[in-house]
Design a protein around this motif. Structure first.
Motif, PDB file in Angstrom:
ATOM      1  N   LEU A  25       0.841  -1.197   0.000  1.00  0.00           N
ATOM      2  CA  LEU A  25       0.000   0.000   0.000  1.00  0.00           C
ATOM      3  C   LEU A  25       0.878   1.249   0.000  1.00  0.00           C
ATOM      4  CD1 LEU A  25      -2.742   1.480   0.337  1.00  0.00           C
ATOM      5  CD2 LEU A  25      -2.448   1.196   2.803  1.00  0.00           C
ATOM      6  N   LYS A  26       1.861   1.279   0.869  1.00  0.00           N
ATOM      7  CA  LYS A  26       2.764   2.426   0.960  1.00  0.00           C
ATOM      8  C   LYS A  26       3.481   2.672  -0.367  1.00  0.00           C
ATOM      9  CE  LYS A  26       6.379   4.294   3.949  1.00  0.00           C
ATOM     10  NZ  LYS A  26       7.187   4.031   5.147  1.00  0.00           N
ATOM     11  N   ARG A  27       3.936   1.594  -0.995  1.00  0.00           N
ATOM     12  CA  ARG A  27       4.638   1.702  -2.276  1.00  0.00           C
ATOM     13  C   ARG A  27       3.716   2.278  -3.358  1.00  0.00           C
ATOM     14  NH1 ARG A  27       7.726  -3.232  -2.330  1.00  0.00           N
ATOM     15  NH2 ARG A  27       5.694  -4.180  -2.554  1.00  0.00           N
ATOM     16  N   LYS A  28       2.468   1.824  -3.380  1.00  0.00           N
ATOM     17  CA  LYS A  28       1.512   2.334  -4.367  1.00  0.00           C
ATOM     18  C   LYS A  28       1.233   3.819  -4.151  1.00  0.00           C
ATOM     19  CE  LYS A  28      -1.007  -1.899  -5.493  1.00  0.00           C
ATOM     20  NZ  LYS A  28      -2.325  -2.566  -5.515  1.00  0.00           N
ATOM     21  N   LEU A  29       1.044   4.213  -2.892  1.00  0.00           N
ATOM     22  CA  LEU A  29       0.762   5.610  -2.588  1.00  0.00           C
ATOM     23  C   LEU A  29       1.941   6.494  -2.965  1.00  0.00           C
ATOM     24  CD1 LEU A  29      -1.009   5.226   0.880  1.00  0.00           C
ATOM     25  CD2 LEU A  29      -2.069   5.475  -1.378  1.00  0.00           C
ATOM     26  N   LYS A  30       3.155   6.046  -2.639  1.00  0.00           N
ATOM     27  CA  LYS A  30       4.348   6.816  -3.008  1.00  0.00           C
ATOM     28  C   LYS A  30       4.513   6.897  -4.521  1.00  0.00           C
ATOM     29  CE  LYS A  30       7.239   6.656   1.030  1.00  0.00           C
ATOM     30  NZ  LYS A  30       8.592   6.493   1.538  1.00  0.00           N
ATOM     31  N   GLY A  31       4.007   5.886  -5.242  1.00  0.00           N
ATOM     32  CA  GLY A  31       4.070   5.875  -6.703  1.00  0.00           C
ATOM     33  C   GLY A  31       3.014   6.758  -7.351  1.00  0.00           C
ATOM     34  N   VAL A  77      -0.473   6.518  -6.944  1.00  0.00           N
ATOM     35  CA  VAL A  77      -1.812   5.957  -7.121  1.00  0.00           C
ATOM     36  C   VAL A  77      -2.733   6.618  -6.097  1.00  0.00           C
ATOM     37  CG1 VAL A  77      -3.220   3.868  -7.179  1.00  0.00           C
ATOM     38  CG2 VAL A  77      -0.826   3.765  -7.891  1.00  0.00           C
ATOM     39  N   LEU A  78      -3.825   7.205  -6.566  1.00  0.00           N
ATOM     40  CA  LEU A  78      -4.750   7.930  -5.688  1.00  0.00           C
ATOM     41  C   LEU A  78      -5.890   7.023  -5.227  1.00  0.00           C
ATOM     42  CD1 LEU A  78      -4.999  11.293  -7.666  1.00  0.00           C
ATOM     43  CD2 LEU A  78      -3.564  10.782  -5.672  1.00  0.00           C
ATOM     44  N   VAL A  79      -6.057   6.940  -3.924  1.00  0.00           N
ATOM     45  CA  VAL A  79      -7.109   6.099  -3.351  1.00  0.00           C
ATOM     46  C   VAL A  79      -8.479   6.579  -3.814  1.00  0.00           C
ATOM     47  CG1 VAL A  79      -8.177   5.317  -1.193  1.00  0.00           C
ATOM     48  CG2 VAL A  79      -5.686   5.479  -1.366  1.00  0.00           C
ATOM     49  N   LYS A  80      -8.692   7.886  -3.855  1.00  0.00           N
ATOM     50  CA  LYS A  80     -10.013   8.420  -4.219  1.00  0.00           C
ATOM     51  C   LYS A  80     -10.437   8.040  -5.636  1.00  0.00           C
ATOM     52  CE  LYS A  80      -8.565  12.990  -5.792  1.00  0.00           C
ATOM     53  NZ  LYS A  80      -8.711  14.429  -5.561  1.00  0.00           N
ATOM     54  N   ASP A  81      -9.470   7.713  -6.500  1.00  0.00           N
ATOM     55  CA  ASP A  81      -9.803   7.288  -7.868  1.00  0.00           C
ATOM     56  C   ASP A  81     -10.425   5.895  -7.889  1.00  0.00           C
ATOM     57  OD1 ASP A  81      -8.789   9.669  -8.806  1.00  0.00           O
ATOM     58  OD2 ASP A  81      -6.925   8.807  -9.585  1.00  0.00           O
ATOM     59  N   HIS A  82     -10.219   5.135  -6.825  1.00  0.00           N
ATOM     60  CA  HIS A  82     -10.699   3.754  -6.772  1.00  0.00           C
ATOM     61  C   HIS A  82     -11.737   3.524  -5.676  1.00  0.00           C
ATOM     62  CE1 HIS A  82      -7.543   2.767  -9.620  1.00  0.00           C
ATOM     63  NE2 HIS A  82      -6.768   3.543  -8.897  1.00  0.00           N
ATOM     64  N   LEU A  83     -11.696   4.344  -4.639  1.00  0.00           N
ATOM     65  CA  LEU A  83     -12.672   4.306  -3.547  1.00  0.00           C
ATOM     66  C   LEU A  83     -13.225   5.717  -3.371  1.00  0.00           C
ATOM     67  CD1 LEU A  83     -10.858   2.221  -0.757  1.00  0.00           C
ATOM     68  CD2 LEU A  83     -12.739   1.478  -2.207  1.00  0.00           C
ATOM     69  N   PRO A  84     -14.277   6.056  -4.111  1.00  0.00           N
ATOM     70  CA  PRO A  84     -14.820   7.425  -4.041  1.00  0.00           C
ATOM     71  C   PRO A  84     -15.145   7.887  -2.621  1.00  0.00           C
ATOM     72  CG  PRO A  84     -15.827   6.215  -5.842  1.00  0.00           C
ATOM     73  CD  PRO A  84     -15.007   5.221  -5.062  1.00  0.00           C
ATOM     74  N   SER A  85     -15.488   6.964  -1.727  1.00  0.00           N
ATOM     75  CA  SER A  85     -15.825   7.343  -0.356  1.00  0.00           C
ATOM     76  C   SER A  85     -14.619   7.901   0.412  1.00  0.00           C
ATOM     77  CB  SER A  85     -16.418   6.151   0.403  1.00  0.00           C
ATOM     78  OG  SER A  85     -15.469   5.103   0.503  1.00  0.00           O
ATOM     79  N   PHE A  86     -13.424   7.696  -0.101  1.00  0.00           N
ATOM     80  CA  PHE A  86     -12.220   8.233   0.538  1.00  0.00           C
ATOM     81  C   PHE A  86     -12.197   9.760   0.461  1.00  0.00           C
ATOM     82  CE2 PHE A  86      -7.613   9.261   0.580  1.00  0.00           C
ATOM     83  CZ  PHE A  86      -7.299   8.741   1.828  1.00  0.00           C
ATOM     84  N   GLY A  87     -12.836  10.303  -0.566  1.00  0.00           N
ATOM     85  CA  GLY A  87     -12.953  11.757  -0.698  1.00  0.00           C
ATOM     86  C   GLY A  87     -11.622  12.454  -0.913  1.00  0.00           C
ATOM     87  N   ASP A  88     -11.491  13.631  -0.315  1.00  0.00           N
ATOM     88  CA  ASP A  88     -10.304  14.459  -0.506  1.00  0.00           C
ATOM     89  C   ASP A  88      -9.303  14.358   0.637  1.00  0.00           C
ATOM     90  OD1 ASP A  88     -11.048  15.447  -3.020  1.00  0.00           O
ATOM     91  OD2 ASP A  88     -12.309  16.991  -2.132  1.00  0.00           O
TER      92      ASP A  88
END
Length: 125
Positions: free
Chosen positions: A56-62, A64-75
Motif C-alpha cells: 500500500l505504501k509503495r503504491k501511494l508513493k508511486g 496511485v490515488l485512493v479516491k480514484d478507486h474508492l470514491p468514499s475516501f474523498g479528498d
C-alpha cells in the motif's frame, strides 16, 4: 472464541479476476460484512489483520490515488497513515452496523513479510 480475519488493504486499485467490475477491496468489505453479520459468530472476539501495508505504501508513493478507486475516501490526504486510519474506521463501522450484538474487536495494520513486527503483534495483541 477468537476469530481472525486477514484482508489485503493494498488491493484498493485492483479488480477481481472473476468479475472485473468489482473492486477487490470493496469485495473485502462485503466479506467482512458477512463475517460480522453471522449470528453463529456473534459471541466471538474478532481480530482483523489489515495486511500488505508495505505494498500500500509503495503504491501511494508511486502516485496511485485512493479516491480514484474508492470514491468514499474523498479528498483526504493520500498518505499511508491517513489511508490506514480511514480503512480501519471503515471496517470498524461495518462491524458496529452489522454485528448481532456488541463485541470485542482488534484491528492491526501489518506487513506479513515483516516477520518480527508480525510476531510482536501476535504476542502483544
Amino acid at each position: 472464541m477468537h476469530l481472525s480475519h486477514l484482508t489485503a488493504i493494498s488491493c484498493f486499485d485492483e479488480r477481481l479476476l472473476e468479475d472485473p467490475r468489482v473492486n477487490r477491496l470493496e469485495d473485502s468489505f462485503l466479506l467482512w460484512k458477512a463475517v460480522c453479520s453471522s449470528k453463529i459468530l456473534s459471541k466471538s472476539t474478532i481480530i482483523l489483520f489489515m495486511n500488505k501495508c508495505d505494498i500500500l505504501k509503495r503504491k501511494l508513493k508511486g502516485g496511485v490515488l485512493v479516491k480514484d478507486h474508492l470514491p468514499s475516501f474523498g479528498d483526504r490526504k493520500n498518505e499511508i497513515g491517513v489511508v490506514v486510519k480511514y480503512l480501519r474506521e471503515k471496517f470498524k463501522d461495518i462491524l458496529r452496523q452489522h454485528s448481532p450484538e456488541p463485541r470485542v474487536s482488534y484491528f492491526y495494520a501489518t506487513s506479513v513479510t515483516d516477520t518480527k513486527a508480525t510476531a510482536a503483534t501476535l504476542v502483544t495483541g
